[in-house]
Design a protein around this motif. Structure first.
Motif, mmCIF file in Angstrom:
data_model
loop_
_atom_site.group_PDB
_atom_site.id
_atom_site.type_symbol
_atom_site.label_atom_id
_atom_site.label_comp_id
_atom_site.label_asym_id
_atom_site.label_seq_id
_atom_site.Cartn_x
_atom_site.Cartn_y
_atom_site.Cartn_z
ATOM 1 N N GLN B 325 4.370 3.282 -1.427
ATOM 2 C CA GLN B 325 4.400 1.830 -1.614
ATOM 3 C C GLN B 325 5.795 1.300 -1.325
ATOM 4 O O GLN B 325 5.971 0.250 -0.701
ATOM 5 N N MET B 328 6.309 1.212 2.298
ATOM 6 C CA MET B 328 5.568 0.153 2.972
ATOM 7 C C MET B 328 6.213 -1.207 2.757
ATOM 8 O O MET B 328 5.980 -2.134 3.519
ATOM 9 N N ARG B 338 5.993 -4.179 10.457
ATOM 10 C CA ARG B 338 4.960 -4.364 9.453
ATOM 11 C C ARG B 338 3.689 -3.609 9.780
ATOM 12 O O ARG B 338 3.167 -2.882 8.949
ATOM 13 N N ASP B 341 3.973 0.211 9.789
ATOM 14 C CA ASP B 341 4.236 0.592 8.404
ATOM 15 C C ASP B 341 2.946 0.658 7.610
ATOM 16 O O ASP B 341 2.654 1.628 6.912
ATOM 17 N N GLN B 342 2.161 -0.431 7.727
ATOM 18 C CA GLN B 342 0.929 -0.471 6.957
ATOM 19 C C GLN B 342 -0.016 0.627 7.385
ATOM 20 O O GLN B 342 -0.637 1.297 6.555
ATOM 21 N N ARG B 346 -1.078 3.482 4.782
ATOM 22 C CA ARG B 346 -2.455 3.628 4.310
ATOM 23 C C ARG B 346 -3.004 4.987 4.661
ATOM 24 O O ARG B 346 -3.750 5.579 3.887
#
Lengths: 174, 738
Positions: B325, B328, B338, B341-342, B346
């Motif tokens: 987390q 991220m 972004r 990263d996500q 995930r």
């Protein structure tokens, strides 16, 4: 037949060289090193204890003081047992070998024996130590594999001295 | 020419008799082995000596006479003793005499024939040297075997005077087998004449060991035959077997046990030491394992452990989730891409979720598994530790997976970046020539290439950060596993028997130091080695301790044990360099395996344990391994299964300890291991045996200045008068080349 002379080593302490002549084939050279001076011992102890006291005033933990005492004691014992050489003896017996004995201040003695067949020559080696040139006597050992090679260089005395006196000592050994 | 007479200390106060021993003409030394007492029959004496000569291949003969009588011997005794010289002809004839209760010795040498060499000086000096027979016999200082580069027919290497003495005493064991309780024709005095040294337990063990070894050897061969069957060589099992350190450790132990119980007798002392060390290590291992077993099974500790395990695993997984987390978001204030990263975050979170469910699935079986693992400790602590390391590996498998994903992504990215960078500059990698060549690209190729390059470049920080984080996690796990493996290697290869011998019976270990032993053919000869530049600033005692007289080996590795250990800044520089290689090395320079990609760092011994960290599956032998080790690609003997056949890092040298004799680590080897065991004398390991000079309490100190105590010998050709030296040398092989 005994003979005693005194020299000084590179740090200025007095060394005493004693030569004993037992027979044409057996000679002994005994080098006595300067003793542990009370002044240096006191200085080291005071430094350590003052530092410990300083730490104690910072930390308020009395274990530091006891630890300092232990460290001083152990350090002194270790120094006397492993580092401080009292006397070094070189015994040369013709056709048998050379024996070097170092006796430490705590009474420990360590001996090394080199057979005469392995000795190639005795030389004076030079080394540069900070701004000085010091000389130390060493024994060259023969190489078993290569007949003209040298396998090892063994220093004789652990206390280095200045050149002129060493040359005199070497000339005497012959 | 000085004549050296070696006299055993045990015979100093025995009755008069004949001196039996060996004359070594090339060193003009007479080694007295025993004293044969009156009365005797000359024929029987000669028979006995002939028997001994045949059995031991040592040329024993009667060397002279020994007289230990109350006062000055009378003329008749003197003539009788000289007459014995006619019965047992020996050249030169030695006559030793000592006054009972006194301290006067007299040594005379009689030459029957005129000296063949006219230039030899007429005066003979006799040097009397006392030696402790028992310790000389038990030490291992013998002449070396013929050097490999000499032909078999050439004259054997001339042995030093003392080595010949030691060899003589050691080989004449036949002479020492009879004691004074035997009813033989002759009465001998030597070190065992008060009773032959033996131990009932040792004898019983020796008798029992034959059939026991046979039985166990057959059992072990059965086990190894089962282990070598074809099923285990098929792909899944062999892969799993090679990855699990437990299997490796079991194999290692099986080898050790086979060595111990093999029915072949050890040929030389090196093999005997190796066997003894292996036995000691196995015994220690089993003892520690049984202690662990009793500790684990008492007071239901296993239950507690099992209960604690699942929450710990959950906790680790939660921490990982927090970490992801954080990544991220904006980790350490860095701005990440972004979308990527996500996606990555995930992806990894899903893996963690899978992992937690896996752990929860396994939780009912944990206690049983732990119980069985605890049972395995009776095979040895090393097996239990290897199992522990495997369990850790399995429990942190998700971290390993993350590392692999991150590494793969990063690797692809770097490959792509470098290739497109070359395109950007108009160059190309020529596979045939293995070099970079210029190339003319089309415009559309250039356009797309530049575009892709830009994309990859701007996505680089994200991927790099993920890679860095997971690599550090993996490093942590590898560090823990590395420590466990280090402990296992320690138990495996610590030579306890040699250590014990060094402490209790140091004369047993005295042997020729490695620098003076015959060298293997492929090693270059040693050269004079002057103190290196790095030591010139040190004081002479320090320089002496650290290098001025190192045993010379051509390979730098062994010298490492005497160098000062690397400073903290050196270590951190090495680690930084490794990380740099990791992150920025071009792809053709990088090692292509998955563990860590850390370059091999540093030397082979203790300070090379960062290198050990890097090679999780390629543990190299510790310095104390008593087996002479050389990895197979060095052409030497392949002895440890931990040395892989295919070491991917050709620059890493497997440890080749030649600074000490191969039977034990010791010392050098000499000056022993980097864990800091110093050798006996401060001046270094590679000297020969040191006799200790003693100033005896009585004889010469009083007599030395006065000449009245000297015995005048009766007239005779070539007689000599020993000067009472101030010092008698006591031959005591105390220096140890460990």
């Amino acid at each position: 037949m005994e003979d005693e002379r005194s020299f000084s080593d590179i740090c200025g302490g007095r060394l005493a060289l004693q030569r004993r002549y037992y027979s044409p084939s057996c000679r002994e050279f005994c080098l006595r090193c300067p003793r542990l001076s009370l002044r240096s011992l006191t200085a080291v102890t005071c430094t350590v204890w003052l530092a410990a006291y300083g730490l104690f005033t910072l930390c308020e933990n009395s274990m530091i003081l006891s630890a300092a005492i232990f460290i001083t004691l152990l350090g002194l014992l270790g120094y006397l047992h492993f580092v401080k050489i009292d006397q070094e003896t070189l015994l040369i017996i013709d056709s048998l070998g050379i024996q070097m004995t170092s006796s430490y201040a705590s009474g420990k003695e360590s001996t090394t024996f080199i057979e005469m067949g392995k000795v190639k020559d005795i030389v004076i080696n030079e080394a540069i130590y900070m701004q000085k040139v010091i000389y130390y006597l060493c024994i060259l050992l023969k190489d078993p594999v290569e007949p003209h090679g040298i396998a090892q260089v063994v220093p004789v005395f652990q206390v280095p001295s200045s050149g002129l006196q060493l040359k005199k000592a070497r000339g005497v050994e012959g | 020419m000085v004549l050296k007479a070696f006299f055993p200390t045990c015979c100093v106060s025995v009755d008069s008799g004949l001196l039996v021993g060996r004359w070594v003409p090339e060193h003009s030394s007479a080694v007295v082995l025993a004293v044969l007492h009156f009365p005797f029959i000359p024929i029987q004496v000669k028979q006995l000596l002939a028997q001994v000569r045949q059995a031991s291949e040592v040329g024993v003969a009667v060397l002279g006479t020994w007289c230990h009588c109350r006062q000055e011997p009378e003329e008749s005794l003197g003539r009788f003793l000289e007459g014995l010289g006619a019965v047992f002809p020996h050249e030169p004839w030695l006559q030793l005499c000592r006054e009972r209760g006194g301290t006067l010795w007299s040594c005379e040498v009689t030459h029957r024939q005129a000296p063949t060499d006219p230039s030899a000086p007429g005066e003979d000096q006799v040097m009397l040297i006392f030696y402790d027979q028992r310790q000389v016999l038990l030490s291992q200082l013998h002449p070396p075997t013929v050097l490999p580069d000499r032909q078999a027919g050439a004259t054997p290497a001339s042995t030093g005077g003392l080595a010949a003495v030691f060899d003589t005493v050691a080989r004449s064991e036949v002479l020492f087998r009879s004691d004074r309780f035997d009813e033989g024709p002759v009465r001998l005095s030597h070190w065992q004449s008060e009773g032959v040294e033996a131990s009932i337990l040792a004898e019983l063990a020796r008798r029992a060991s034959g059939p026991v070894c046979l039985l166990l050897a057959s059992l072990l061969s059965l086990v190894s035959a089962v282990g070598a069957c074809r099923v285990f060589k098929l792909w899944p099992l062999s892969f799993v077997g090679s990855k699990l350190s437990t299997c490796e450790q079991l194999r290692h132990r099986l080898e050790h046990l086979t060595l111990i119980f093999s029915t072949r007798k050890a040929e030389n002392s090196a093999q005997l030491m190796r066997k003894a060390n292996t036995v000691a290590s196995v015994l220690l291992d089993v003892a520690l394992g049984l202690t662990l077993l009793s500790w684990l099974h008492g007071r239901s500790r296993i239950g507690h452990l099992a209960d604690a395990l699942v929450p710990v695993a959950d906790h680790v997984a939660e921490e990982l989730q927090h970490l992801l987390q954080w990544l991220m978001g904006a980790p350490a204030g860095l701005k990440m891409n972004r979308a990527l990263d996500q996606v990555l975050g995930r992806f990894f979170l899903y893996h963690i979720h899978l992992w937690i469910s896996y752990i929860h699935l396994m939780s009912p079986f944990i206690e049983h598994i732990l119980w069985h693992v605890g049972l395995s400790a009776c095979l040895g602590l090393t097996v239990a530790l290897s199992l522990l390391s495997d369990i850790i590996a399995l429990l942190t498998f998700h971290i390993y997976c993350f590392y692999v994903y991150g590494a793969r992504l990063y690797c692809l990215k770097i490959h792509g970046l470098s290739s497109l960078w070359r395109l950007f500059r108009g160059k190309k990698w020529n596979v045939l020539r293995q070099r970079v060549d210029s190339c003319s690209y089309d415009l559309d190729q250039l356009f797309i290439g530049t575009l892709l390059f830009t994309i990859l470049l701007f996505l680089l920080p994200t991927t790099a950060l993920y890679y860095l984080v997971f690599t550090l996690l993996r490093l942590l796990v590898v560090a823990v596993q590395g420590l466990i493996h280090l402990l296992v290697d320690l138990i495996n290869s610590l030579p306890l028997y040699s250590l014990g011998l060094r402490l209790c019976r140091p004369y047993r270990l005295a042997d020729k130091p490695a620098a003076l032993q015959p060298r293997d053919a492929h090693l270059p000869p040693p050269q004079l080695w002057l103190p290196p530049q790095g030591l010139l600033g040190c004081s002479v005692p320090q320089a002496v301790l650290w290098g001025a007289h190192l045993p010379l080996e051509a390979e730098r590795g062994q010298a490492g044990l005497r160098y000062p250990p690397p400073e903290w800044w050196q270590l951190s520089w090495l680690v930084a360099r490794a990380l740099w290689t990791l992150l920025y090395a071009p792809e053709h320079g990088r090692p292509s395996y998955h563990t860590l990609g850390l370059e091999v760092i540093g030397g082979e011994q203790m300070w090379g344990w960062p290198a050990r960290l890097a090679m999780l599956h390629h543990w190299h032998c510790l310095p104390w391994d008593p087996l002479p080790t050389c990895c197979s690609h060095h052409g030497g003997e392949h002895s440890s299964p931990r040395c892989p056949e295919h070491c991917p890092m050709p620059t890493l040298r497997t440890q080749v300890r030649r600074a000490r004799p191969p039977q034990q680590p010791p010392g050098g080897e000499a000056g022993w291991s980097p864990w800091g065991l110093p050798s006996g004398s401060a001046l270094g390991p590679s000297q020969d045996e040191p006799p200790r000079a003693r100033h005896p309490p009585a004889p010469s100190a009083k007599q030395h200045p006065a000449c009245g105590g000297l015995k005048q010998s009766p007239s005779g050709p070539g007689t000599s008068l020993p000067e009472p030296h101030g010092v008698y040398l006591l031959m005591f092989p105390g220096e140890v080349a460990l």
